[in-house]
Scaffold this motif. Structure first.
Motif, PDB file in Angstrom:
ATOM      1  N   TYR A  84     -28.252 -30.836   5.383  1.00 31.03           N
ATOM      2  CA  TYR A  84     -28.836 -29.702   4.663  1.00 31.03           C
ATOM      3  C   TYR A  84     -29.790 -28.914   5.549  1.00 31.03           C
ATOM      4  O   TYR A  84     -29.735 -27.681   5.608  1.00 31.03           O
ATOM      5  CB  TYR A  84     -29.565 -30.177   3.403  1.00 31.03           C
ATOM      6  CG  TYR A  84     -30.195 -29.025   2.656  1.00 31.03           C
ATOM      7  CD1 TYR A  84     -29.410 -28.154   1.897  1.00 31.03           C
ATOM      8  CD2 TYR A  84     -31.560 -28.763   2.758  1.00 31.03           C
ATOM      9  CE1 TYR A  84     -29.973 -27.064   1.249  1.00 31.03           C
ATOM     10  CE2 TYR A  84     -32.127 -27.678   2.112  1.00 31.03           C
ATOM     11  CZ  TYR A  84     -31.331 -26.847   1.358  1.00 31.03           C
ATOM     12  OH  TYR A  84     -31.885 -25.759   0.720  1.00 31.03           O
ATOM     13  N   LYS A  87     -28.815 -29.439  -3.956  1.00 27.87           N
ATOM     14  CA  LYS A  87     -29.566 -28.594  -3.027  1.00 27.87           C
ATOM     15  C   LYS A  87     -28.892 -27.253  -2.763  1.00 27.87           C
ATOM     16  O   LYS A  87     -29.541 -26.309  -2.298  1.00 27.87           O
ATOM     17  CB  LYS A  87     -29.774 -29.327  -1.696  1.00 27.87           C
ATOM     18  CG  LYS A  87     -30.840 -30.415  -1.762  1.00 27.87           C
ATOM     19  CD  LYS A  87     -31.088 -30.996  -0.389  1.00 27.87           C
ATOM     20  CE  LYS A  87     -32.298 -31.918  -0.391  1.00 27.87           C
ATOM     21  NZ  LYS A  87     -33.564 -31.184  -0.572  1.00 27.87           N
ATOM     22  N   ASP A 126     -32.196 -24.737  -2.452  1.00 25.91           N
ATOM     23  CA  ASP A 126     -33.304 -25.670  -2.653  1.00 25.91           C
ATOM     24  C   ASP A 126     -34.596 -25.266  -1.945  1.00 25.91           C
ATOM     25  O   ASP A 126     -35.673 -25.407  -2.487  1.00 25.91           O
ATOM     26  CB  ASP A 126     -32.877 -27.075  -2.196  1.00 25.91           C
ATOM     27  CG  ASP A 126     -33.958 -28.107  -2.444  1.00 25.91           C
ATOM     28  OD1 ASP A 126     -34.251 -28.372  -3.621  1.00 25.91           O
ATOM     29  OD2 ASP A 126     -34.504 -28.647  -1.472  1.00 25.91           O
TER      30      ASP A 126
END
Length: 486
Positions: A140, A365, A32
């Protein structure tokens, strides 16, 4: 709970945080946030062989736009420097950058526990650490090769250390806390918003005895970032002044507010449960008698202003990362409102629900496009290292994986892109996946230049030249001497 049980629980939280951040740990830097990750890693490539060349090694360099690496105005390259040392010792691999980020994320988890425990209680510290470990955005951005993990680690420990210094008043403590806060601002400029919070944590209410120490602390915090950012600012071209350019172009002079994108980023990054708990925690702080009450309320107010002024103008979700520690502490404080046993049970249920949201919201992502990697690998294998690339669009990841420098065409100028292409000092044009250039542009390219690789066109114009250009095919590489065709 006893100290031994707390340590066991913290160890379990750290283990859970580690497991979640190991997802996609061996993925290339093409998911991402591919652009920013490749930029960070490319800075490290230019440091190799110059790691002891102080201070110039700390001027960040990127692979665009030019025939040599470009010096740029960015944050202090803590992570690239660590990554360059890792590559020098263990060999090049993307996983080293991710492992550094995961390690820094775990340091942040421990720092949030420390701050929550010392300001409130062990229970709040454990809840805050657990919530931070499971927030989708924290997961993330706790394994990306970007400055965020480093900035988070510096900043949370800066707050924890100034609070500890307030309670023990050791002379060396204010210096240590100040240097750590300076490191946070150097790592990511938005961490500057925590400076007032740190002042309130360490020096409020202000007395005559604390003024001298406050001045000393402020100088320790502010002078290193000021010196560094000014030094870099005046040592790069005006077109490469990214930090000051973002402040003026995207924040100060911006006219549009992307509220819908901001709303989406907040919902997916924090989950609705964390947002609800954060609101409840803020309400509880209003009636709290804690010595940290003013600092926490100021942190809330500054965060709201930051979201409205910066995040609404720059629709990139990682600008919300500095809010994560506050959201975790507020959520934990809200759960601590409920008495021990039922509150703990309810807290565990909330953690499970946060985890469920993390898994579903994060899946997209981790996706990445292999075409970027295959193109870059072909270029690295079949062209000479001095080859200059021209990328069809803005994403620069191909430069990093091909270990080349070059230029990028602006998708906004598709009508004149071919004219710009002919003026650039490039050796190869790369048709990036999902290019936004027009069909007319690609028709002209295909009629003018031969395709020598997967979406790679030789700009030496072999198809139209009247004379024969000699290709250097030794070791299977295409090229035109050490400096290409320029």
């Amino acid at each position: 709970m006893g100290r031994g049980i707390n340590r066991i629980l913290l160890a379990m939280i750290l283990l859970i945080a580690l497991v979640f951040r190991l997802r996609g740990i061996t993925n290339p830097l093409l998911d991402d946030q591919a652009w920013r990750q490749a930029d960070t890693a490319s800075m490290a490539t230019h440091m190799i062989g110059h790691l002891m060349d102080f201070p110039n090694v700390f001027i960040p360099q990127l692979n665009y736009d030019g025939v040599i690496p470009q010096s740029v105005e960015l944050e202090f390259p803590f992570l690239p420097y660590l990554l360059a040392w890792s590559w020098s010792i263990f060999g090049w691999a993307d996983v080293w950058g991710r492992l550094w980020s995961v390690s820094l994320s775990l340091v942040t988890v421990a720092g949030i526990y420390n701050l929550g425990r010392n300001i409130f209680s062990d229970r709040v510290g454990l809840f805050a650490a657990a919530i931070y470990s499971l927030i989708p955005m924290s997961i993330y951005y706790g394994r990306v090769v970007m400055p965020e993990p480093m900035a988070q680690a510096w900043s949370i420990w800066a707050l924890a250390m100034i609070w500890s210094w307030r309670n023990d008043q050791k002379v060396s403590g204010v210096w240590q806390a100040g240097l750590v806060m300076a490191g946070a601002i150097l790592a990511k400029l938005p961490q500057l918003m925590l400076f007032p919070v740190a002042i309130l944590l360490g020096f409020w209410p202000l007395t005559d005895r604390r003024i001298e120490k406050l001045i000393r602390y402020s100088m320790i915090v502010l002078i290193p970032p000021l010196v560094y950012y000014l030094w870099v600012h005046f040592n790069v071209a005006s077109s490469s002044q990214f930090v000051s350019g973002i402040l003026t172009g995207q924040v100060v002079n911006a006219t549009s507010l992307d509220w819908e994108i901001l709303k989406k980023n907040i919902q997916h990054g924090f989950t609705e449960i964390v947002l609800f708990l954060s609101g409840a925690g803020m309400l509880r702080i209003l009636f709290s008698r804690s010595q940290a009450r003013m600092a926490l309320l100021a942190w809330c107010g500054i965060s709201v202003l930051y979201i409205g002024i910066v995040c609404a103008r720059i629709p990139l979700d990682y600008y919300l990362v500095p809010i994560l520690p506050l959201a975790s502490l507020l959520s934990a404080y809200a759960l601590d409102w409920i008495s021990s046993l039922p509150g703990t049970a309810i807290g565990i249920v909330f953690l499970v629900l946060i985890n469920k949201g993390s898994y579903t919201d994060l899946a997209p992502k981790y996706q990445w496009n292999r075409e970027y990697l295959s193109q870059a690998e072909w270029i690295k294998e079949h062209t000479v290292p001095s080859s200059i690339l021209v990328l069809s669009d803005s994403p620069p990841m191909t430069f990093y994986y091909a270990q080349r420098v070059g230029f990028r065409l602006d998708p906004a100028d598709t009508e004149i892109a071919f004219e710009v292409l002919q003026r650039l000092q490039g050796d190869y044009l790369v048709h990036l996946p999902h290019s936004t250039q027009s069909e007319q542009f690609w028709g002209k390219v295909q009629n003018s230049y031969p395709e020598v690789g997967p979406g790679v066109y030789d700009l030496s114009n072999l198809d139209n030249s009247g004379d024969t250009k000699e290709l250097n095919t030794s070791n299977g590489q295409l090229g035109r001497g050490e400096y290409g065709s320029r």
